[in-house]
Design an enzyme around this catalytic site. Structure first.
Site, PDB file in Angstrom:
ATOM      1  N   CYS A  50     -77.958 -41.708  -1.782  1.00 36.33           N
ATOM      2  CA  CYS A  50     -77.445 -41.124  -3.028  1.00 36.33           C
ATOM      3  C   CYS A  50     -77.465 -39.601  -2.981  1.00 36.33           C
ATOM      4  O   CYS A  50     -76.705 -38.951  -3.709  1.00 36.33           O
ATOM      5  CB  CYS A  50     -78.256 -41.622  -4.218  1.00 36.33           C
ATOM      6  N   ASN A  51     -78.298 -39.023  -2.130  1.00 34.39           N
ATOM      7  CA  ASN A  51     -78.415 -37.562  -2.091  1.00 34.39           C
ATOM      8  C   ASN A  51     -77.802 -36.919  -0.856  1.00 34.39           C
ATOM      9  O   ASN A  51     -77.784 -35.692  -0.751  1.00 34.39           O
ATOM     10  CB  ASN A  51     -79.893 -37.148  -2.177  1.00 34.39           C
ATOM     11  N   SER A 109     -86.038 -33.577   1.175  1.00 32.46           N
ATOM     12  CA  SER A 109     -85.636 -34.455   0.072  1.00 32.46           C
ATOM     13  C   SER A 109     -85.571 -33.700  -1.247  1.00 32.46           C
ATOM     14  O   SER A 109     -86.203 -32.655  -1.414  1.00 32.46           O
ATOM     15  CB  SER A 109     -86.624 -35.616  -0.058  1.00 32.46           C
ATOM     16  N   GLU A 192     -85.638 -48.519 -18.348  1.00 31.53           N
ATOM     17  CA  GLU A 192     -85.861 -48.080 -16.968  1.00 31.53           C
ATOM     18  C   GLU A 192     -87.256 -47.491 -16.773  1.00 31.53           C
ATOM     19  O   GLU A 192     -87.957 -47.842 -15.819  1.00 31.53           O
ATOM     20  CB  GLU A 192     -84.799 -47.047 -16.580  1.00 31.53           C
TER      21      GLU A 192
END
Length: 426
Positions: A50-51, A109, A192
């Protein structure tokens, strides 16, 4: 032999660009098949999360550069209107290795030290192996990256400490009540954030978790997933507050779901046994007046963010240790790359002397007994080993830089006339 990495990540491009250029597992396999079969790459791997979406490529043609690969991926995704080469980074040779080592050890990250990226790198390598696009260079690169990540995890604290609100809440509860398996927990809200908190609790051996939610079906679904099958109606859960040692709230609401009178009454029934309330809501779910009640410990998002900030500061302080590990492994990887560059010359050198040995022994094959011939072979093997030891050692010497290798190789090839050896092979 060069290795190039190009790609987009959270540092180089906004999310809409990263989404546009990302590759699913099926697309990654098709892309690898395409660039290998077309000769663009000798070896290739796709890392798409996703990144980030990153390519690691050993070029198959001289015109394959970082810019070439950027343009190729943009065209492959039909993204010429939205994506530009300026959205990409490029790395070459040892900088490619350094980048993958940093990615695998979670220092590149979005959340420093996050634990998922190594599994994603391993999955990218698995796909490359399945598609037969991982050769000797990418295989060594990836396995070295895995080694780096393992050393970083065991030798540093960069992956320690909660850096998400839900996990920080659970860690705090564990610090106060060391054995969560002995505590009864109420989760108010099955969205969530609540779901993450419940799952983190479960990972810490908490099993007595009761869930309440405005939509009962969501509470039941989460309870079933956790295997607790314990739910309470949202309208009446306050009647049972006294049963719980830990209460986690994570709902969207303008009003407090827990007010001071509710908890005062609950504490009377509990005979003042301590309770932790973890308010993960924004706006807050719990009346701050509850802090004044005896043996009532209330922590909200601001309190948890303070814990997260301290943990992130601790992780950042570990970065120099991580870089030492990466630098150490980078030296070893660079030395291994250099041995690849001299390997053809070593093979040619050994072949030439082996051929000389065979020719000379052939002259005596019918003049001596079989036993004498075997002794001559053993003797000549020992002599060749000693003669070749120094030139091979010199070629493999790790002290040389990459710039010195061509001159060293040329010297050996000229001294031993190895170009003639190549011509004879052809």
């Amino acid at each position: 032999m060069n290795i190039i990495s190009v790609g987009v990540n959270h540092k180089t491009a906004p999310i809409e660009i990263r989404e546009r250029i990302s590759l699913s597992e099926v697309q990654a396999k098709e892309f690898l098949s395409d660039i290998i079969s077309s000769g663009i790459a000798q070896e290739a791997m796709v890392l798409s999360t996703c990144n980030r979406t990153e390519l690691y490529v050993v070029p198959g043609m001289s015109e394959v550069t970082g810019h070439y690969l950027k343009e190729y991926l943009i065209s492959y995704k039909n993204a010429e209107k939205e994506v530009r080469p300026e959205h990409f980074f490029n790395r070459f040779y040892c900088n490619t290795a350094r980048h993958l080592f940093e990615v695998s050890s979670a220092t590149d990250s979005l959340v420093l030290g996050e634990g998922q990226i190594l599994g994603q790198v391993k999955n990218a390598y698995r796909i490359a192996v399945e598609e037969q696009s991982a050769g000797i260079l990418l295989t060594r690169l990836c396995h070295t990256a895995f080694s780096v990540a393992k050393k970083v995890k065991t030798r540093t604290r960069i992956m320690e400490g909660a850096v998400s609100v839900s996990y920080a809440a659970v860690e705090l509860a564990q610090k106060i009540f060391s054995n969560l398996s002995m505590k009864k927990i109420l989760l108010v809200g099955a969205g969530e954030t609540g779901e993450l908190a419940a799952k983190h609790m479960f990972q810490k051996n908490a099993r007595n978790i009761v869930i309440t939610n405005r939509t009962m079906s969501k509470a039941e679904a989460l309870a079933e997933e956790l295997g607790t099958n314990q739910v309470l109606p949202f309208e009446t859960f306050r009647d049972n507050l006294h049963e719980f040692d830990i209460i986690i709230t994570a709902v969207s609401t303008k009003d407090y779901v827990l007010k001071a009178p509710d908890m005062h009454q609950s504490m009377q029934k509990r005979r003042l046994k301590p309770v932790i309330i973890l308010d993960l809501g924004l706006p807050r779910n719990v009346d701050p007046e509850i802090r004044s009640l005896q043996n009532m410990f209330l922590k909200d998002i601001d309190d948890l963010k303070h814990i997260i900030d301290k943990n992130l500061e601790m992780r950042r302080s570990e970065l120099p240790k991580v870089q030492e590990i990466i630098d150490e492994e980078l030296v070893g990887f660079g030395q291994w790359i250099n041995t690849l560059k001299v390997r053809p010359t070593i093979v040619d050198l050994q072949s030439k002397f082996l051929e000389i040995k065979e020719k000379e022994l052939e002259r005596y094959r019918h003049k001596v007994s079989d036993e004498e011939l075997r002794r001559m072979e053993r003797l000549s093997d020992r002599i060749l080993k000693k003669i070749l030891h120094h030139p091979i050692k010199m070629l493999k010497s790790p002290v040389d830089t990459a710039d010195n290798i061509p001159s060293k190789v040329n010297l050996v090839r000229n001294i031993f006339d190895l170009e003639e050896q190549n011509q004879l092979k052809q």
